[in-house]
Design an enzyme around this catalytic site. Structure first.
Site, PDB file in Angstrom:
ATOM      1  N   TYR A 109      23.624  61.047  -3.062  1.00 28.77           N
ATOM      2  CA  TYR A 109      24.481  60.675  -1.937  1.00 28.77           C
ATOM      3  C   TYR A 109      23.861  61.204  -0.650  1.00 28.77           C
ATOM      4  CZ  TYR A 109      28.478  60.517   1.248  1.00 28.77           C
ATOM      5  OH  TYR A 109      29.293  60.264   2.322  1.00 28.77           O
ATOM      6  N   GLU A 197      26.463  55.993   5.725  1.00 34.92           N
ATOM      7  CA  GLU A 197      26.579  56.479   4.349  1.00 34.92           C
ATOM      8  C   GLU A 197      25.684  55.641   3.446  1.00 34.92           C
ATOM      9  OE1 GLU A 197      30.383  57.830   1.984  1.00 34.92           O
ATOM     10  OE2 GLU A 197      30.111  55.676   1.716  1.00 34.92           O
TER      11      GLU A 197
END
Length: 399
Positions: A109, A197
């Site tokens: 991530y 993101e």
């Protein structure tokens, strides 16, 4: 302002972030053609909607031949995807993205957000990817890496290397990882983003580092200088009430209650919603009409609030500072005369020339419920809603 995955990936690609080959499709036939163009033996068909959690509700499908690509796309088009992030109304699929399948070795991530406590850009990363950051924080809090960027120096290579080593990249992958982290940071900084993101960021079996999914959000107030980003806006994915408000220069956020709010000033609008809740009601919206509450602007606000079928009462709460209550009252009267509404209207005025403003409302002949304080206005709005609901129920029973 949010954009689609394929748009975010194309932006990140321009900043040096690697992405798998892919193409956009507006029909099942076009999706099949995209798969043929990309080549290979596996493809992923992804619904392009402004919400996370698509894969759990059938919005992401792995296909191993062109026929299954057609079937996957055909199943998605026109479908409403309801996820925890979309709310109960869901998002309708109007386009899909067909992407080459990737042999994944690791999922990570990588995110960039504005940390308001330090007023700095923060890099948030984790060696665990493929799920929401909230879930990662709950299940594996120790895996999260946080790094604040000094705005004077920017994100330096050594800082990016520290993040890369913390995520467990192999020595041969550090250079790629640094380029990816730097690319995400530059995209955030240079385009007035509020969030970038990449989830998951993957390491392939061949050792390549790629963005397999991406989200980007942008500061609405900076879009006047980012026309190339403004053009990426997809109104079909937005609340139609908020879209109408934005197109008319009003600050509006739709909520699920039944008391419409017309207020000048964001802080006063928040206080108004809080007071409605305290009185036992539910606000239908956040609406800040700004300091210049002209008749035209007030009329726009009334039409916007009344376009919500759930609204059973409208609370107008104006505090006049540089503005004047008599001017605001004239605007309210003109707006109601030109556009009568069929629900109770509660008006609370305070500030400059308040007595003159109240007198204008009383003498106008328009039907409004006056209130002196915000708490009184909230209680009267809740009471009006209760009466409206009771009357409607009685009429329904009688019919």
């Amino acid at each position: 302002m949010d954009i689609h995955e394929y748009q975010a990936k194309e932006i990140l690609k321009g900043f040096g972030v690697k992405i798998p080959p892919g193409g956009l499709a507006y029909s099942p036939e076009q999706a099949t053609y995209r798969a043929h163009e990309i080549g290979g033996e596996r493809w992923v068909v992804k619904a392009q909607v402004h919400t996370g959690g698509r894969g759990k509700v059938g919005g992401v499908k792995l296909c191993d031949n062109e026929q299954t690509v057609f079937e996957a796309a055909n199943d998605m088009f026109g479908k409403k995807l309801v996820t925890p992030q979309s709310g109960p109304n869901g998002k309708i699929v109007y386009r899909v993205y067909v992407e080459a399948g990737v042999d994944i070795e690791r999922e990570l991530y990588l995110g960039f957000v504005l940390d308001r406590s330090t007023e700095r850009i923060m890099v948030v990363a984790s060696a665990s990817g493929g799920m929401e950051i909230e879930d990662i924080a709950s299940s594996e809090p120790d895996s999260i890496v946080r790094s604040i960027v000094d705005p004077a120096a920017g994100l330096s290579d050594f800082q990016a290397r520290e993040i890369a080593f913390s995520l467990g990249f192999a020595n041969t992958q550090i250079q790629q990882a640094v380029a990816t982290i730097q690319g995400g940071y530059r995209a955030f900084r240079d385009l007035d983003a509020t969030m970038v993101e990449i989830n998951p960021l993957v390491v392939t079996r061949q050792g390549a580092i790629m963005a397999l999914d991406a989200k980007m959000g942008f500061d609405d107030n900076a879009m006047f200088r980012r026309p190339e980003i403004s053009e990426l806006r997809d109104k079909s994915q937005e609340d139609p009430r908020e879209t109408r408000a934005a197109d008319r220069g009003l600050s509006y956020v739709g909520l699920d209650g039944n008391i419409g709010c017309i207020v000048n000033g964001a802080g006063l609008a928040m206080a108004t919603m809080d007071m409605i809740k305290l009185a036992g009601g539910e606000p239908a919206n956040f609406l800040d009409i700004g300091g210049g509450a002209s008749a035209e602007r007030v009329a726009k606000a009334f039409r916007l609030v009344r376009s919500d079928d759930k609204v059973e009462a409208i609370l107008v709460n104006i505090f006049a500072g540089i503005n004047r209550c008599d001017w605001v009252a004239q605007g309210v009267v003109q707006a109601l005369e030109a556009n009568p509404v069929d629900v109770p209207v509660i008006v609370r005025l305070a500030g400059t020339h308040v007595e003159e403003g109240r007198a204008i409302l009383v003498d106008s002949g328009v039907t409004v419920i006056m209130a002196s304080t915000l708490s009184e206005a909230a209680e009267k709005a809740v009471g009006a809603c209760t009466l409206q609901t009771s009357t409607t129920a009685q009429m329904a029973a009688a019919s």
